[in-house]
Motif scaffolding. Structure first.
Motif, short mmCIF file in Angstrom:
data_model
loop_
_atom_site.label_atom_id
_atom_site.label_comp_id
_atom_site.label_asym_id
_atom_site.label_seq_id
_atom_site.Cartn_x
_atom_site.Cartn_y
_atom_site.Cartn_z
N ASN A 129 0.82 -1.22 0.00
CA ASN A 129 0.00 0.00 0.00
C ASN A 129 0.85 1.26 0.00
N GLY A 130 1.93 1.24 -0.77
CA GLY A 130 2.79 2.40 -0.86
C GLY A 130 3.79 2.54 0.28
N THR A 131 3.75 1.64 1.24
CA THR A 131 4.68 1.67 2.37
C THR A 131 5.86 0.75 2.10
N LYS A 132 7.07 1.27 2.32
CA LYS A 132 8.29 0.49 2.07
C LYS A 132 8.84 -0.05 3.38
N ILE A 133 9.07 -1.36 3.40
CA ILE A 133 9.54 -2.05 4.60
C ILE A 133 10.77 -2.87 4.26
N LEU A 134 11.84 -2.71 5.02
CA LEU A 134 13.04 -3.53 4.90
C LEU A 134 13.14 -4.44 6.11
N ILE A 135 13.51 -5.70 5.88
CA ILE A 135 13.70 -6.64 6.98
C ILE A 135 15.14 -7.15 6.96
N ASP A 136 15.79 -7.11 8.10
CA ASP A 136 17.15 -7.62 8.29
C ASP A 136 18.08 -7.26 7.13
N PRO A 137 18.21 -5.98 6.81
CA PRO A 137 19.01 -5.60 5.64
C PRO A 137 20.51 -5.71 5.89
N VAL A 138 21.15 -6.64 5.20
CA VAL A 138 22.60 -6.76 5.22
C VAL A 138 23.06 -6.55 3.78
N LEU A 139 23.75 -5.46 3.52
CA LEU A 139 24.02 -5.01 2.16
C LEU A 139 25.36 -5.48 1.62
#
Length: 368
Positions: A129-139
């Motif tokens: 719904n237009g909301t951005k969610i990141l989970i456990d971001p290891v780049l």
């Protein structure tokens, strides 16, 4: 130098290096057995269960977090045993060159709304719904001992405009200092969601005042209409250094939006906590389940599921879709990188999975 050679060299090295760690671990780890003695929660957040049903997240006699169902304390002797015993996968792993497929994008902006995308290991980007969610971001590679074997599907500098960044626990393959500091700079308006006491570390790294730390079975306070996020138990543990074992909480997330439910199981051994999710929330649409870092099972079993156990947990939960994760990106255990996927494919071919099995490429869009 590979992981095993390094640890063996440290173990067999100079007396001055070896004695102090050995004494420390023997006294602090080998002789300690946690017992739940009291309970805690975040009083500012809603708890899903009544106080009679759930007194709170358990703490042991030292005030450290402890699993509800399976008490576990990491022991240095077990690490040494693992690192010095024979690996039955050794030759297969040495000759294995298979890697995860990666689908590249210019940026997250090209991804459609109401979808999620695997970024490798346990990292996910969701647009709901237009909301951005990141989970456990290891780049990137979290340490010199943890080489990254898959690229991100888009450049790290394009990860901007995130609304929520979720961190399940403090282990470095889920909670990477460099990645978190970078994302904090690129996403100054993001709200960070984590388990109890991990907020202190995130505050230090991000400088943000928008951090919420929840106990198990608690609901985060969100200002986004139609979106709910809950912190739930997992069977695991926490530690970043020598003296901080289980000082922060580990767990899973349930994300609900548009009447769709996504259960991110986090790092976890098998337990009844997965099936309880269905009792609380009804049918789950997607179960993101860890299947990697399982070998040897005697060592990894308390904190990671073998694919067979992940299937058992999935059959307890009965989600519409089972999406395996936590494999193929980092070499954390004895098995080859893609062995977990091979096993779970075979289990699916044998009709042992009651849900639809999804094995997307890194960067592949999964519609919600």
């Amino acid at each position: 130098m590979n992981r095993r050679k390094l640890i063996r060299r440290v173990a067999a090295g100079g007396i001055g290096l070896a004695i102090a760690p050995s004494v420390y671990f023997y006294n602090k780890a080998e002789n300690y057995m946690p017992t739940a003695t009291r309970y805690t929660s975040n009083p500012e957040l809603k708890t899903l269960l009544s106080s009679k049903e759930w007194p709170g997240t358990p703490l042991d006699q030292k005030g450290l977090f402890v699993n509800e169902e399976y008490v576990f304390w990491p022991k240095f002797a077990d690490v040494l045993k693992w690192q010095t015993e024979k690996n039955p996968y050794k030759e297969e792993k040495k000759n294995d060159t298979s890697r995860l497929e990666v689908i590249k994008h210019t940026s997250p902006d090209v991804l459609p709304d109401n979808s999620f995308t695997w970024l490798g290991h346990a990292s996910f980007l969701m647009k709901l719904n237009g909301t951005k969610i990141l989970i456990d971001p290891v780049l990137e590679s979290p340490s010199v001992l943890m080489k990254r074997y898959t690229d991100l599907p888009f450049p790290a500098e394009t990860l901007k405009g995130m609304d929520y960044i979720l961190v399940s626990h403090d282990h470095r393959d889920h909670c990477d200092e460099t990645s978190i500091k970078r994302l904090a700079g690129q996403n100054p308006g993001a709200t960070w969601l984590c388990g109890l006491s991990l907020d202190l570390l995130l505050k230090k790294w991000t400088g943000s005042d928008r951090i919420q730390a929840a106990g198990w079975y608690q609901q985060y306070f969100l200002q986004t209409a139609g979106l709910s996020i809950y912190y739930l138990p997992s069977r695991h543990w926490a530690r970043r250094g020598l003296t901080d074992t289980n000082t922060t909480l580990w767990g899973a997330f349930l994300i609900e939006c548009n009447n769709k439910k996504i259960y991110f199981g986090g790092d976890s051994g098998y337990g009844k906590h997965v099936g309880i999710v269905r009792e609380l929330f009804g049918e789950v649409d997607y179960y993101l389940a860890g299947i990697g870092a399982f070998a040897p099972r005697w060592f990894m079993g308390p904190s990671h599921m073998h694919p067979e156990e992940a299937v058992r947990a999935s059959n307890d939960l009965q989600p519409k879709n089972l999406l395996p994760m936590h494999y193929g990106t980092f070499d954390l255990s004895d098995e080859p990188l893609l062995e977990p996927a091979r096993i779970i494919r075979q289990l699916n071919e044998n009709k042992q999975i009651t849900s639809k099995l999804l094995l997307p490429a890194v960067g592949q869009v999964v519609p919600v």
